[in-house]
Design a protein around this motif. Structure first.
Motif, short mmCIF file in Angstrom:
data_model
loop_
_atom_site.label_atom_id
_atom_site.label_comp_id
_atom_site.label_asym_id
_atom_site.label_seq_id
_atom_site.Cartn_x
_atom_site.Cartn_y
_atom_site.Cartn_z
N ARG A 184 0.83 -1.21 0.00
CA ARG A 184 0.00 0.00 0.00
C ARG A 184 0.86 1.26 0.00
N LEU A 185 1.91 1.26 0.82
CA LEU A 185 2.81 2.41 0.86
C LEU A 185 3.47 2.64 -0.50
N ALA A 186 3.83 1.54 -1.16
CA ALA A 186 4.42 1.65 -2.49
C ALA A 186 3.41 2.23 -3.48
N ALA A 187 2.17 1.81 -3.38
CA ALA A 187 1.14 2.25 -4.31
C ALA A 187 0.87 3.75 -4.21
N ILE A 188 0.99 4.30 -2.98
CA ILE A 188 0.71 5.73 -2.80
C ILE A 188 2.00 6.56 -2.83
N GLY A 189 3.15 5.89 -2.99
CA GLY A 189 4.41 6.61 -3.08
C GLY A 189 4.90 7.21 -1.78
N LYS A 190 4.52 6.62 -0.67
CA LYS A 190 4.97 7.13 0.64
C LYS A 190 6.42 6.72 0.87
N PRO A 191 7.31 7.67 1.15
CA PRO A 191 8.71 7.32 1.39
C PRO A 191 8.87 6.33 2.54
N VAL A 192 9.74 5.34 2.33
CA VAL A 192 9.94 4.26 3.30
C VAL A 192 11.42 3.97 3.46
N TRP A 193 11.83 3.72 4.70
CA TRP A 193 13.11 3.07 4.98
C TRP A 193 12.76 1.69 5.54
N VAL A 194 13.17 0.66 4.85
CA VAL A 194 12.95 -0.70 5.34
C VAL A 194 14.05 -1.06 6.33
N PHE A 215 11.49 -8.51 -2.90
CA PHE A 215 10.20 -7.85 -2.67
C PHE A 215 10.36 -6.33 -2.67
N VAL A 216 11.41 -5.86 -2.03
CA VAL A 216 11.59 -4.42 -1.82
C VAL A 216 12.19 -3.73 -3.06
N ALA A 217 13.09 -4.40 -3.75
CA ALA A 217 13.86 -3.76 -4.82
C ALA A 217 13.03 -3.00 -5.85
N PRO A 218 11.89 -3.51 -6.31
CA PRO A 218 11.13 -2.77 -7.33
C PRO A 218 10.39 -1.55 -6.79
N MET A 219 10.33 -1.38 -5.48
CA MET A 219 9.53 -0.31 -4.88
C MET A 219 10.30 1.00 -4.90
N ARG A 220 9.87 1.91 -5.76
CA ARG A 220 10.59 3.17 -5.93
C ARG A 220 10.47 4.09 -4.71
N ASN A 221 9.50 3.83 -3.86
CA ASN A 221 9.33 4.66 -2.66
C ASN A 221 10.30 4.29 -1.56
N VAL A 222 10.96 3.13 -1.67
CA VAL A 222 11.90 2.68 -0.63
C VAL A 222 13.24 3.39 -0.84
N GLU A 223 13.56 4.28 0.06
CA GLU A 223 14.78 5.08 -0.07
C GLU A 223 16.02 4.36 0.46
N TRP A 224 15.83 3.56 1.49
CA TRP A 224 16.93 2.82 2.10
C TRP A 224 16.45 1.48 2.61
N VAL A 225 17.35 0.51 2.60
CA VAL A 225 17.21 -0.70 3.41
C VAL A 225 18.31 -0.64 4.45
N GLU A 226 17.93 -0.70 5.70
CA GLU A 226 18.89 -0.63 6.80
C GLU A 226 19.02 -2.00 7.45
N ARG A 266 22.05 -5.23 -1.94
CA ARG A 266 22.57 -4.36 -3.00
C ARG A 266 22.53 -5.05 -4.35
N GLU A 267 22.83 -6.32 -4.37
CA GLU A 267 22.81 -7.07 -5.64
C GLU A 267 21.40 -7.13 -6.21
N ALA A 268 20.40 -7.10 -5.33
CA ALA A 268 19.00 -7.12 -5.80
C ALA A 268 18.55 -5.75 -6.30
N GLY A 269 19.37 -4.72 -6.03
CA GLY A 269 19.03 -3.37 -6.49
C GLY A 269 18.56 -2.44 -5.41
N CYS A 270 18.76 -2.82 -4.13
CA CYS A 270 18.32 -1.99 -3.02
C CYS A 270 19.46 -1.05 -2.57
N ARG A 271 19.11 0.18 -2.29
CA ARG A 271 20.06 1.10 -1.68
C ARG A 271 20.15 0.74 -0.20
#
Length: 273
Positions: A184-194, A215-226, A266-271
């Protein structure tokens, strides 16, 4: 806030400060005039951008095996605080927080247990010109309607595992509500840090990490994975509360393990950091 009797340190054990508080699982306050707060922290640089005030609310429906604050599980262990008092205390920090590009983060426990109190506190923070962040497991994400999320600039979303069996063993609940909230957060573009807590022998399986990463890599709203390494800082609370701490013999992850997991993301494309 320093002279407030409810301004406790999050690392201190808090018990039975509000013995008449309702049971957490049954709590439903439609007004939010009062909340139960475990503790607060000023000067945080880890819980959102800039310098922040972090309010740790009481009440949580998860029972994470590695929880370092099990004294946040029940409302009765927090201090009952009026919304007006909390707003006044926050206002004292508003000017320096704005100057340092910071704001308010509400953590827990689980902030969405106290839905209306936290919504109103977030709304007050926005009126003060502060950035707002919600630190949540997502298990109660369905409670946060569009109006609630309108007052939230950033969601710190704890995805504690991908494998459903590992998730249930780790937190005692089902993973699906968290996944649905993330979508849902991805659909509305809400910024997320996972956020992902790396626990050797529990959450470190390569397939488990890979599942979250893909799961997370395609979500453009995810700014970071910590990636957050497991630690033993809360062990004394489990012992003091008479709880069985299953991870007492678990060591923090080695640098090589942390590097491997960060590499997977990172290999999956996550920052990732």
């Amino acid at each position: 806030m320093a002279d407030e009797p409810w301004a406790h340190n999050r690392y201190d054990l808090q018990q039975a400060r509000s013995p008449d508080a309702p049971e957490t699982a049954e709590f439903n306050d439609p007004r939010g005039d009062f909340g139960w707060i475990h503790s607060y922290e000023t000067g945080s640089t880890l819980d959102g951008p800039g310098i922040r005030v972090v309010v740790f609310t009481s009440g949580c429906l998860l029972r994470c095996l590695y929880c370092h604050n099990p004294d946040t599980w029940h409302l009765k262990d927090g201090t009952r605080v009026s919304l007006e008092r909390a707003k006044t205390a926050l206002q004292a920090y508003a000017v320096p927080l704005r100057a340092m590009d910071g704001g308010l983060t509400i953590s827990g426990g689980e902030p969405l247990v106290q839905l209306h109190f936290t919504k109103r506190l977030f709304a007050a923070a926005k009126e003060m010109g502060l950035h707002t962040a919600l630190d949540t497991s997502g298990f109660l994400g369905a409670r946060a309607d569009d109006e609630y999320l309108r007052h939230v600039d950033l969601v710190l979303l704890d995805i504690k595992s991908w494998d459903p069996e590992t998730y249930r063993r780790t937190v005692g609940q089902d993973i699906r509500p968290t996944i649905q909230f993330a979508e849902r957060l991805a659909a509305i573009g809400k910024p997320v840090w996972v956020r992902f807590v790396l626990v050797p022998g529990l959450t470190d399986d390569p397939a488990n990490v890979e599942g979250i990463a893909r799961f997370v890599a395609p979500m453009r709203n995810v700014e970071w994975v910590e990636v957050l390494p497991f630690h033993q800082m809360g062990t004394f609370k489990w012992k003091a509360m008479g709880l069985n701490y299953e991870l007492s013999d678990t060591s923090p992850p080695s640098p090589d393990l942390v590097a491997r997991v960060i590499g997977q993301f990172r290999e999956a494309g996550c920052r990732t950091r």
